[in-house]
Structure formats: C-alpha cells, structure tokens
Write an enzyme that holds these catalytic residues in place. Sequence first.
Site, short mmCIF file in Angstrom:
data_model
loop_
_atom_site.label_atom_id
_atom_site.label_comp_id
_atom_site.label_asym_id
_atom_site.label_seq_id
_atom_site.Cartn_x
_atom_site.Cartn_y
_atom_site.Cartn_z
N GLY A 44 -42.71 -6.58 -1.68
CA GLY A 44 -42.57 -7.91 -2.32
C GLY A 44 -42.03 -8.08 -3.17
O GLY A 44 -41.33 -9.10 -3.05
N ASP A 99 -44.68 -10.03 -6.39
CA ASP A 99 -44.91 -11.28 -5.83
C ASP A 99 -45.50 -12.68 -5.67
O ASP A 99 -45.13 -13.30 -5.98
CB ASP A 99 -44.37 -11.25 -4.16
CG ASP A 99 -45.50 -10.28 -3.88
OD1 ASP A 99 -45.98 -9.86 -4.00
OD2 ASP A 99 -45.64 -9.70 -2.33
N ASP A 102 -53.55 -11.65 -5.53
CA ASP A 102 -54.11 -13.15 -4.61
C ASP A 102 -55.73 -12.79 -4.76
O ASP A 102 -56.71 -13.22 -5.96
CB ASP A 102 -53.85 -12.38 -3.02
CG ASP A 102 -54.20 -13.14 -1.80
OD1 ASP A 102 -55.02 -14.09 -1.78
OD2 ASP A 102 -54.73 -12.55 -1.10
N LYS A 130 -52.80 -17.27 -6.51
CA LYS A 130 -53.25 -18.12 -5.11
C LYS A 130 -55.06 -18.04 -6.10
O LYS A 130 -55.62 -17.28 -5.60
CB LYS A 130 -53.78 -17.10 -3.57
CG LYS A 130 -52.68 -18.03 -2.89
CD LYS A 130 -52.92 -16.78 -1.08
CE LYS A 130 -51.74 -17.20 -0.55
NZ LYS A 130 -52.58 -15.92 0.59
N PHE A 151 -51.42 -18.45 3.72
CA PHE A 151 -50.52 -17.15 3.55
C PHE A 151 -48.87 -17.78 3.97
O PHE A 151 -48.82 -18.59 4.28
CB PHE A 151 -50.32 -16.78 5.31
CG PHE A 151 -50.26 -15.18 5.32
CD1 PHE A 151 -50.60 -13.70 4.75
CD2 PHE A 151 -48.81 -14.91 5.91
CE1 PHE A 151 -50.09 -12.79 4.42
CE2 PHE A 151 -48.15 -12.97 5.73
CZ PHE A 151 -48.93 -12.42 5.20
N VAL A 152 -48.61 -17.13 3.36
CA VAL A 152 -46.79 -17.46 2.26
C VAL A 152 -45.77 -16.58 3.28
O VAL A 152 -46.46 -15.10 3.27
CB VAL A 152 -46.30 -17.78 1.19
CG1 VAL A 152 -46.60 -19.49 1.19
CG2 VAL A 152 -46.99 -17.09 0.71
N ASP A 158 -43.40 -10.52 3.11
CA ASP A 158 -43.55 -10.33 4.95
C ASP A 158 -44.54 -10.93 5.34
O ASP A 158 -45.67 -10.63 4.70
CB ASP A 158 -43.05 -8.51 5.10
CG ASP A 158 -43.83 -8.30 4.47
OD1 ASP A 158 -44.79 -7.96 3.89
OD2 ASP A 158 -44.10 -7.36 4.78
N ARG A 164 -38.78 -11.45 5.34
CA ARG A 164 -39.21 -11.69 4.06
C ARG A 164 -37.15 -11.86 3.38
O ARG A 164 -37.13 -12.36 2.11
CB ARG A 164 -38.78 -9.61 3.69
CG ARG A 164 -39.78 -8.79 3.49
CD ARG A 164 -39.42 -7.61 2.58
NE ARG A 164 -40.51 -6.59 3.87
CZ ARG A 164 -41.93 -6.26 2.62
NH1 ARG A 164 -42.19 -7.53 1.56
NH2 ARG A 164 -42.24 -5.24 2.97
#
Length: 175
Positions: A44, A99, A102, A130, A151-152, A158, A164
């Site tokens: 990521g 990346d 979470d 987040k 969700f990004v 990805d 991606r």
Amino acid sequence: MGHMLHPRPLIRASRITARCRQLGRQIAGDYAGQHPLVVPLLGGAFCFVADLARAIPLHGLELRFASASSYGAGTVTSGQVAVDAIPECRDRQVLVVDDILDTGRTLRAVELALRAAGAAEVRACVLLDKPTRREVPIQAQYVGFTIPNRFVVGYGLDYDGRYRHLPDVCTIDEE
Ligand code: XMP
C-alpha cells in the site's frame, strides 16, 4: 468482470503532492544530522513512499522495504497481521511508512517486530489516518490526512488488487 465500483476523489493528487513536500521537510528537520532507516510497508505504501522519500533531503537516510498484510480480498480486517522481511535495524531509528492507519493492528505488529529486532526507536508516518476505527492505542507521529471512516482506494491503496494506480485517493461505494 464483476460489478463495477465507482471511485470518487476524496483527496486529489495535487494536495497529496503538496502534503508530501511538507512532511518531507518536517521529517528532514526532525532527523537532521541523523541516519534514520525508513521502512515502507508494501504494497500500500508504494506511491506514498516514492513521493515522500524524494521530499526528505537527508544524506544519511537508508530505505529498506518490509511488508505487512492484514486485509484479505475485501474491506473487512481479518484481525491477523503477517509481517515479512523486517530489515536489520539493531540500534537504529526506524521510520515506518504506511498508507493508512486504521485499527492500528498492522502498525502495532510491525513496531513489535522492529523492537524485537533491536530498533532503538520506532516512529510512523502514514498518509491517511482513520482515528475513529482504532482498536489498538497507537498513533503515528506524522500524518498526511485524517479521514472519516470510509473505505478508500487509489495512490497505492487497493480493493483486491485494483485501483492502486489511481492518482487521487478515492472513496468507493460498495453496492
Ligand atoms: P490496520 O487496521 O491494521 O490497517 O491499522 C492498516 C492496513 O489496512 C489496510 N486498510 C485499507 N486499505 N482502503 C484500503 O485500500 C482502506 O480504506 C483501508 N483501511 C485499512 C491497509 O492495507 C493498511 O495498511
């Protein structure tokens, strides 16, 4: 091909570029005169570290990749984190680059692995945070953008191997 999801830009490439330059300057200042070991987590972080590392004007910087995976083919965390290829880091100041932060499980697992390998200090730089999703009490010292619980994808992130390559960080609406 199955159903199509429609990515919508949340953070545009130009904002990401500008933020990477700021973070790079900040990191270079904080580690001035030192030789940090930057450890990006694949896959990521691949876009983020490419932009971030080139914005850190530090001669002593070393960069070695590691990898961690917590998500399977979907958007729900499995709770399991596999950490691979932790580099030699005894007595080093390590800056983990990821990346997105979470639940915090990935970063915690990587930090534990680095400390077990003898790292003197572990900091983290994440493009996205987040905070509302946190399950583990952990923070990153450097955060690009704080985002809501969506969700990004894109800019390295990805959905089952897709999206991606999108230049913007986008949300996808699942049917
Ligand atoms: P944890 O929960 O361990 O998650 O902090 C970190 C890893 O989970 C993945 N992740 C995402 N991937 N869109 C993605 O494409 C998201 O919105 C998302 N949220 C978490 C990601 O691999 C990250 O390294």
